[in-house]
Write a protein that holds these residues in place. Sequence first.
Motif, PDB file in Angstrom:
ATOM      1  N   ILE A 156      10.542 -36.960  -6.796  1.00 52.51           N
ATOM      2  CA  ILE A 156      10.727 -36.581  -8.203  1.00 52.51           C
ATOM      3  C   ILE A 156      11.776 -37.465  -8.857  1.00 52.51           C
ATOM      4  CG2 ILE A 156      11.583 -34.743  -9.715  1.00 52.51           C
ATOM      5  CD1 ILE A 156      10.273 -32.747  -7.678  1.00 52.51           C
ATOM      6  N   ILE A 157      12.906 -37.692  -8.158  1.00 49.23           N
ATOM      7  CA  ILE A 157      13.960 -38.554  -8.694  1.00 49.23           C
ATOM      8  C   ILE A 157      13.434 -39.956  -8.941  1.00 49.23           C
ATOM      9  CG2 ILE A 157      16.149 -39.680  -8.103  1.00 49.23           C
ATOM     10  CD1 ILE A 157      16.894 -37.056  -6.632  1.00 49.23           C
ATOM     11  N   ASP A 158      12.683 -40.492  -7.983  1.00 49.73           N
ATOM     12  CA  ASP A 158      12.124 -41.836  -8.146  1.00 49.73           C
ATOM     13  C   ASP A 158      11.173 -41.901  -9.339  1.00 49.73           C
ATOM     14  OD1 ASP A 158      13.494 -42.964  -6.036  1.00 49.73           O
ATOM     15  OD2 ASP A 158      11.899 -42.593  -4.581  1.00 49.73           O
ATOM     16  N   ALA A 159      10.364 -40.852  -9.514  1.00 52.58           N
ATOM     17  CA  ALA A 159       9.406 -40.830 -10.632  1.00 52.58           C
ATOM     18  C   ALA A 159      10.113 -40.875 -11.970  1.00 52.58           C
ATOM     19  CB  ALA A 159       8.515 -39.590 -10.520  1.00 52.58           C
ATOM     20  N   TYR A 160      11.198 -40.102 -12.099  1.00 48.73           N
ATOM     21  CA  TYR A 160      11.930 -40.085 -13.363  1.00 48.73           C
ATOM     22  C   TYR A 160      12.655 -41.403 -13.581  1.00 48.73           C
ATOM     23  CZ  TYR A 160      11.057 -35.276 -14.760  1.00 48.73           C
ATOM     24  OH  TYR A 160      10.458 -34.135 -15.202  1.00 48.73           O
ATOM     25  N   ASP A 170      19.044 -40.921  -0.025  1.00 46.56           N
ATOM     26  CA  ASP A 170      20.043 -40.038   0.579  1.00 46.56           C
ATOM     27  C   ASP A 170      19.806 -38.562   0.275  1.00 46.56           C
ATOM     28  OD1 ASP A 170      21.801 -42.155   1.656  1.00 46.56           O
ATOM     29  OD2 ASP A 170      22.040 -42.668  -0.458  1.00 46.56           O
ATOM     30  N   VAL A 171      18.728 -38.257  -0.424  1.00 51.61           N
ATOM     31  CA  VAL A 171      18.429 -36.855  -0.741  1.00 51.61           C
ATOM     32  C   VAL A 171      18.123 -36.099   0.546  1.00 51.61           C
ATOM     33  CG1 VAL A 171      16.778 -35.311  -1.867  1.00 51.61           C
ATOM     34  CG2 VAL A 171      17.632 -37.333  -3.077  1.00 51.61           C
ATOM     35  N   VAL A 172      18.790 -34.971   0.742  1.00 55.47           N
ATOM     36  CA  VAL A 172      18.593 -34.184   1.956  1.00 55.47           C
ATOM     37  C   VAL A 172      18.044 -32.799   1.631  1.00 55.47           C
ATOM     38  CG1 VAL A 172      20.282 -35.429   3.323  1.00 55.47           C
ATOM     39  CG2 VAL A 172      21.037 -33.506   1.929  1.00 55.47           C
ATOM     40  N   ARG A 173      17.524 -32.619   0.449  1.00 57.11           N
ATOM     41  CA  ARG A 173      16.814 -31.389   0.119  1.00 57.11           C
ATOM     42  C   ARG A 173      15.351 -31.575   0.523  1.00 57.11           C
ATOM     43  NH1 ARG A 173      19.336 -30.153  -5.917  1.00 57.11           N
ATOM     44  NH2 ARG A 173      21.478 -29.737  -5.220  1.00 57.11           N
ATOM     45  N   HIS A 174      14.469 -30.827  -0.105  1.00 55.32           N
ATOM     46  CA  HIS A 174      13.034 -30.954   0.154  1.00 55.32           C
ATOM     47  C   HIS A 174      12.603 -32.395  -0.098  1.00 55.32           C
ATOM     48  CE1 HIS A 174       8.722 -30.358  -0.208  1.00 55.32           C
ATOM     49  NE2 HIS A 174       8.878 -29.139   0.285  1.00 55.32           N
ATOM     50  N   PRO A 175      11.725 -32.964   0.760  1.00 54.87           N
ATOM     51  CA  PRO A 175      11.295 -34.360   0.574  1.00 54.87           C
ATOM     52  C   PRO A 175      10.760 -34.662  -0.813  1.00 54.87           C
ATOM     53  CG  PRO A 175      10.543 -33.531   2.693  1.00 54.87           C
ATOM     54  CD  PRO A 175      11.140 -32.356   1.979  1.00 54.87           C
ATOM     55  N   LEU A 176      10.194 -33.663  -1.495  1.00 54.55           N
ATOM     56  CA  LEU A 176       9.671 -33.891  -2.837  1.00 54.55           C
ATOM     57  C   LEU A 176      10.767 -34.237  -3.835  1.00 54.55           C
ATOM     58  CD1 LEU A 176       6.852 -31.236  -3.404  1.00 54.55           C
ATOM     59  CD2 LEU A 176       6.633 -33.728  -3.342  1.00 54.55           C
ATOM     60  N   VAL A 177      12.018 -33.787  -3.573  1.00 56.72           N
ATOM     61  CA  VAL A 177      13.108 -34.068  -4.507  1.00 56.72           C
ATOM     62  C   VAL A 177      13.307 -35.564  -4.667  1.00 56.72           C
ATOM     63  CG1 VAL A 177      15.578 -33.780  -4.958  1.00 56.72           C
ATOM     64  CG2 VAL A 177      14.248 -31.861  -4.052  1.00 56.72           C
TER      65      VAL A 177
END
Length: 341
Positions: free
Chosen positions: A333-337, A323-330
Motif C-alpha cells: 500500500i505504501i509503495d502504491a501511494y 522495513d514495514v513489519v506489519r501485515h505484508p499488504l502495508v
Amino acid sequence: MATTALPPIDDASTLHEESVEFPDNYLLIDLCGEHDRNLAEIERQLGVQILRRGNRLAVVGEAAMATEAAAVLRALYSRLEAGRAVEAGDIDRALRMGVSGGGEHEDGGDESCQGDQLEMFRGGRVEIKTRKKLVEPRTAAQKAYVEALYRNDLAFGIGPAGTGKTYLAVAVGVAMFIDGHVDRIVLSRPAVEAGEKLGYLPGDMKEKVDPYMQPLYDALNDFLPVKQVARLIEEKRIEIAPLAFMRGRTLSNAFVVLDEAQNATSMQMKMFLTRLGEGSRMVVTGDRSQVDLPRGITSGLHDAERRLKDIPRISFNYFTSRDVVRHPLVAAIIDAYEREG
C-alpha cells in the motif's frame, strides 16, 4: 509436511538439495510450527521446498536459496536449543537480516553508550529487554536505529507507518528506565486534529488528550504490566502529554519521545528540542508523507533535518517500505501511494 510447490526453473540441473539434521525431535516440531507453518513461510519467501524426512529436513531449490534456507533453519533451531521460542517475528527477522542478525558492529562506540549496551552491539545481536518481552529489531535499518538510540543524545527516526520507529523508541526508553539509566519516560505527540486547542473537546484534560496519545499507551502496555504503567503515570515517572504541554519545561534524566513529529511546526520543534536536559535522551519520530499541517506551514521535522544533520551526537535513521513489519499488504500500500506521488 510443507508442500509448497517449487517455482518454475528453466534448467532442472540448477536444483540443489541441502539436508539438515536435528537431534531433538521435540524441538524439530517447534521449529516446523503448527501445521508446518514456519516451514511454509520460509518456502514462500525463499522460493524453496522443504521436505521432512525423520529428524532431517531437506531443502530443495536454487543453490543459493537452498543454502540460505538451511542456514535459517539451523539458526532458528539454535534459538530453540537456547530455550527461546520461535515465533513469526523471529522467522521474519532471520529471513530479512540473515543468520548473523545483521553482523557485528565494528565501531567501539563512544562515551555516551553504557558498557553493557556496547557489549550487546559487539555480540552482533541487538536485544531490548523489557518487563513483558524481549524485543529484537527485524530489519537492518531497525538494528541501526536501535543502536543510534543508545549511542546518541538526540536521534531521529524517519519513515513510513509500520516500520517500528515509535515502538522501538518506547522499548528502548522502557529498557533504559528499568536499568536505571533514566528516572522517567516522557512521551509526546502534536494534537494536530484539534489544532492543540483541546478545550473544545468534552471531558477533563486527560479525556481530551488520551485519544491522541493512545498509540503511546499501546506501546507502553506491550512492555510493562498495565498496573505498573498506571502506577508510574500516577507517580509522574511516565508522562504522556501533547506537545503543547512541553513549553517552559527542562527535561532532565529522562527518555523523551516525540511521535508524529511531521505535524509539529518549526517553532514547536525548536521548543521541544530545547527541552533536552542533563542526563536525558531524546527521540523524534515521523513520516514525511503524512503531514497534516495547514497548507503553507513548514513541517518542523523537515526543518530540523535541514538544520541539524551535521551536528555530532544527533543521528538520523531512515526507513522505507522494505522495513514495514506489519501485515505484508502495508508495504504494498505504501509503495502504491508513493508511486502516485
